[in-house]
Design a protein around this motif. Sequence first.
Motif, short mmCIF file in Angstrom:
data_model
loop_
_atom_site.label_atom_id
_atom_site.label_comp_id
_atom_site.label_asym_id
_atom_site.label_seq_id
_atom_site.Cartn_x
_atom_site.Cartn_y
_atom_site.Cartn_z
N ILE A 51 7.49 -3.47 -10.24
CA ILE A 51 7.92 -2.43 -9.28
C ILE A 51 7.57 -1.06 -9.82
CG2 ILE A 51 9.92 -1.38 -8.15
CD1 ILE A 51 11.12 -4.23 -8.02
N MET A 52 7.78 -0.86 -11.12
CA MET A 52 7.40 0.42 -11.73
C MET A 52 5.90 0.64 -11.61
SD MET A 52 9.60 0.59 -15.26
CE MET A 52 8.51 1.81 -15.91
N ARG A 53 5.16 -0.43 -11.80
CA ARG A 53 3.70 -0.35 -11.85
C ARG A 53 3.06 -0.19 -10.47
NH1 ARG A 53 0.08 -5.27 -14.01
NH2 ARG A 53 -1.91 -4.42 -13.42
N ASN A 54 3.55 -0.93 -9.50
CA ASN A 54 2.87 -0.98 -8.21
C ASN A 54 3.72 -0.53 -7.03
OD1 ASN A 54 0.47 -2.16 -9.29
ND2 ASN A 54 1.57 -4.10 -9.43
N GLY A 55 4.97 -0.22 -7.27
CA GLY A 55 5.87 0.08 -6.17
C GLY A 55 5.68 1.47 -5.59
N SER A 56 5.99 1.56 -4.31
CA SER A 56 6.01 2.88 -3.65
C SER A 56 7.30 3.58 -4.05
CB SER A 56 5.98 2.68 -2.13
OG SER A 56 7.18 2.05 -1.70
N ALA A 57 7.42 4.84 -3.70
CA ALA A 57 8.64 5.60 -4.01
C ALA A 57 9.85 4.92 -3.39
CB ALA A 57 8.50 7.03 -3.51
N GLU A 58 9.70 4.42 -2.18
CA GLU A 58 10.81 3.75 -1.49
C GLU A 58 11.21 2.47 -2.22
OE1 GLU A 58 10.95 1.33 2.55
OE2 GLU A 58 10.75 3.50 2.91
#
Length: 188
Positions: A158-165
């Motif tokens: 999530i840190m690597r590929n996640g959007s701000a949301e």
Amino acid sequence: MNNSFGTGGRNSRRPFAEAFDHAGQGLWDALDNVRTEFDRRVAPRMGRGDVRVAILSLLAEESMHGYQIIHEIEKRSNGSWKPSPGSVYPTLQLLADEGLIEAHEADGKKTYTLTEKGHDEVKSNRPAPWDESEARDTSRPTALPHAAAKLAEAVIPIMRNGSAEQVNEAITIVDDARRKLYAILAQD
């Protein structure tokens, strides 16, 4: 700029990916330190009986040589247990002496196979030390730290590929889990 966490340059990366390069590496380092310290202080030492059960469990699935057995135990225990050759090979000899396994030599390697008596022994034995049901046994001191490590590992993508949301949603979930854990301690 190419790096070990992405396949493209800086412009092709998601919003938090660059921050992940620094924060993520720190998180991985911290997680490795926690695991190492945990293994050193808390993780139970495996005894000869555990090596015996592990070997029999593996050989019930397929024939293997000693080196394969060592590495398969390490793999199935997620790296938390790598028995030494000094515990595996004498156990293999003992199992052969008991008629539970047979050794076959091919291409200069001894491959071990369960006998019929060995299959019966596996059926009557306790589960392998890495068995999922045993890993969830709360009487084992490793259950909670392993669950926490799995949670920490889920944060990385999530840190690597996640959007701000997505990152904000993950923060909310982790914060909620932390509050619930403290609430457990607050109960009488």
